[in-house]
Design an enzyme around this catalytic site. Structure first.
Site, PDB file in Angstrom:
ATOM      1  N   GLY A  34       2.648  -1.039   4.405  1.00 32.20           N
ATOM      2  CA  GLY A  34       2.772   0.382   4.096  1.00 32.20           C
ATOM      3  C   GLY A  34       4.238   0.760   3.955  1.00 32.20           C
ATOM      4  N   GLY A  35       4.820   1.263   5.034  1.00 34.79           N
ATOM      5  CA  GLY A  35       6.192   1.772   5.016  1.00 34.79           C
ATOM      6  C   GLY A  35       7.198   0.860   4.331  1.00 34.79           C
ATOM      7  N   GLU A  87      -7.131   4.888   7.479  1.00 33.14           N
ATOM      8  CA  GLU A  87      -6.915   6.308   7.157  1.00 33.14           C
ATOM      9  C   GLU A  87      -8.124   6.874   6.411  1.00 33.14           C
ATOM     10  OE1 GLU A  87      -3.081   5.726   5.331  1.00 33.14           O
ATOM     11  OE2 GLU A  87      -2.310   5.171   7.304  1.00 33.14           O
ATOM     12  N   HIS A  93      -9.671   1.374   4.406  1.00 36.65           N
ATOM     13  CA  HIS A  93      -8.440   1.539   5.186  1.00 36.65           C
ATOM     14  C   HIS A  93      -8.713   2.492   6.349  1.00 36.65           C
ATOM     15  CE1 HIS A  93      -4.396   2.755   6.296  1.00 36.65           C
ATOM     16  NE2 HIS A  93      -3.985   1.635   5.733  1.00 36.65           N
ATOM     17  N   ASN A 135       0.874  -1.171   0.000  1.00 37.96           N
ATOM     18  CA  ASN A 135       0.000   0.000   0.000  1.00 37.96           C
ATOM     19  C   ASN A 135       0.912   1.223   0.000  1.00 37.96           C
ATOM     20  OD1 ASN A 135      -1.810   2.032   0.481  1.00 37.96           O
ATOM     21  ND2 ASN A 135      -2.379   1.346   2.555  1.00 37.96           N
ATOM     22  N   TRP A 136       1.081   1.795  -1.174  1.00 40.79           N
ATOM     23  CA  TRP A 136       2.057   2.885  -1.300  1.00 40.79           C
ATOM     24  C   TRP A 136       1.500   4.220  -0.776  1.00 40.79           C
ATOM     25  CZ3 TRP A 136       4.312   1.705  -6.913  1.00 40.79           C
ATOM     26  CH2 TRP A 136       4.930   0.461  -6.875  1.00 40.79           C
ATOM     27  N   LYS A 137       0.219   4.233  -0.453  1.00 37.92           N
ATOM     28  CA  LYS A 137      -0.415   5.447   0.097  1.00 37.92           C
ATOM     29  C   LYS A 137      -0.127   6.654  -0.805  1.00 37.92           C
ATOM     30  CE  LYS A 137      -0.346   3.337   4.629  1.00 37.92           C
ATOM     31  NZ  LYS A 137      -0.357   3.500   6.081  1.00 37.92           N
ATOM     32  N   GLY A 166       2.044   2.373  10.830  1.00 38.96           N
ATOM     33  CA  GLY A 166       3.024   3.447  10.681  1.00 38.96           C
ATOM     34  C   GLY A 166       3.673   3.875  11.990  1.00 38.96           C
ATOM     35  N   GLU A 176      -5.880  -4.727  10.456  1.00 40.88           N
ATOM     36  CA  GLU A 176      -4.863  -3.718  10.721  1.00 40.88           C
ATOM     37  C   GLU A 176      -5.203  -2.961  12.004  1.00 40.88           C
ATOM     38  OE1 GLU A 176      -2.737  -2.601   6.784  1.00 40.88           O
ATOM     39  OE2 GLU A 176      -4.439  -1.275   7.036  1.00 40.88           O
ATOM     40  N   SER A 228       2.902  -1.997  10.572  1.00 42.58           N
ATOM     41  CA  SER A 228       4.338  -2.098  10.858  1.00 42.58           C
ATOM     42  C   SER A 228       4.900  -3.494  10.611  1.00 42.58           C
ATOM     43  CB  SER A 228       4.641  -1.645  12.286  1.00 42.58           C
ATOM     44  OG  SER A 228       4.263  -0.287  12.453  1.00 42.58           O
TER      45      SER A 228
HETATM   46  P1  PGA Z   1       2.480   0.309   7.776  1.00 39.75           P
HETATM   47  O1  PGA Z   1       1.057   0.536   7.034  1.00 39.75           O
HETATM   48  O2  PGA Z   1       3.041  -0.971   7.229  1.00 39.75           O
HETATM   49  O3  PGA Z   1       3.297   1.520   7.380  1.00 39.75           O
HETATM   50  O4  PGA Z   1       2.208   0.241   9.230  1.00 39.75           O
HETATM   51  C1  PGA Z   1       0.183  -0.517   6.817  1.00 39.75           C
HETATM   52  C2  PGA Z   1      -1.083  -0.004   6.185  1.00 39.75           C
HETATM   53  O5  PGA Z   1      -1.528   1.090   6.571  1.00 39.75           O
HETATM   54  O6  PGA Z   1      -1.680  -0.647   5.307  1.00 39.75           O
END
Ligand code: PGA
Length: 255
Positions: free
Chosen positions: A235-236, A98, A96, A10-12, A174, A168, A214
């Site tokens: 994500g990250g 967010e 998600h 997930n490159w956001k 994050g 999640e 994470s």
């Molecule tokens: P993260 O994000 O790996 O940076 O914690 C995961 C996500 O939000 O899908």
């Protein structure tokens, strides 16, 4: 029942089209031919077309990070399932945390999007998870149950195998704080139980449940070894080919 592991990036809101192509090409080069693990990359909308071309001819699949539930119309700033399909996207992340917390997405809205995705042959990666306050209040399972049940309302048994759930915990996204393997497996098994109740044992065993929050090369092998953890939504660690590919290898090792 062995479920094929899935690693989704997930490159956001990161990477221009050119940067996204460079990352996609690195992934394709290193892992585009392996079929042990399913790989999905989810760039921002502005890079979908270019990344679609970059992964063309490989086994790396393309996903979007969101979509509207209508096919077209007066919805300024929105993108629809048929538009994503036109770029050969096969997956879409929905609900998600967010989107829920920063953009006001409700369980009802997520449900409408899930139904629209399935209708358009897109596999929804449906995100569920509790906040820190909810975990501390002891309501993790209740929150996850409500989100999962509402998201799946009206999903036919026929289309159910296309769904993917991502657990999640919001407090782990994050933040560098990963859920312990016990915490994650407990919720994954609980979600499997909800799926069993809704869809029956056979279908529930086919649905993949990803962990997100994470996930990194250091903690992935232990998480991915759990019975009900079928992959990761990253994500990250998905923003660099090296760490993302390490996660793919970890998933292959746990398969
Ligand atoms: P993260 O994000 O790996 O940076 O914690 C995961 C996500 O939000 O899908």
């Amino acid at each position: 029942m062995t479920r094929k592991k899935l690693i989704a990036g997930n490159w956001k809101m990161n990477k221009t089209s050119a940067e996204a192509v460079a990352l996609a090409l690195e992934i394709v080069q290193a892992a585009g031919k392996q079929s042990e693990v399913d790989i999905v990359v989810c760039p921002p909308f502005t890079a979908l077309e270019s990344v679609s071309k970059a992964v063309d001819g490989s086994l790396v699949k393309l996903g979007a990070q969101n979509m509207h539930f209508e096919a077209s119309g007066a919805f300024t700033g929105e993108v629809s399932a048929p538009m994503l399909r036109a770029f050969f996207a096969t997956h879409v992340i929905l609900g998600h945390s967010e989107r829920r917390s920063l953009f006001g997405e409700t369980d009802e809205l997520v449900n409408r999007k899930v139904l629209a995705a399935l209708k358009n042959q897109l596999r929804p990666i449906i995100c569920v998870g509790e906040s820190l306050a909810e975990r501390e209040a002891g309501s993790t399972l209740k929150v996850v149950q409500a989100q999962t049940e509402k998201a799946l309302e009206g999903v036919s048994r026929e289309l159910a195998p296309a769904i993917i759930i991502a657990y999640e915990p919001v407090w782990a996204i994050g933040t560098g704080k990963v859920a312990t393997t016990e915490q994650a497996q407990e919720v994954h098994a609980f979600i499997r139980g909800i799926l069993t109740k809704l869809l029956g044992e056979a279908l529930a065993q086919r649905v993949r449940i990803l962990y997100g929050g994470s996930m990194k090369p250091a903690n992935a092998p232990e998480l991915l070894a759990q019975k009900d953890i079928d992959g990761g939504l990253i994500g990250g660690a998905s923003l660099e080919a090296r760490s993302f590919l390490e996660l793919v290898r970890a998933a292959a090792g746990a398969a």
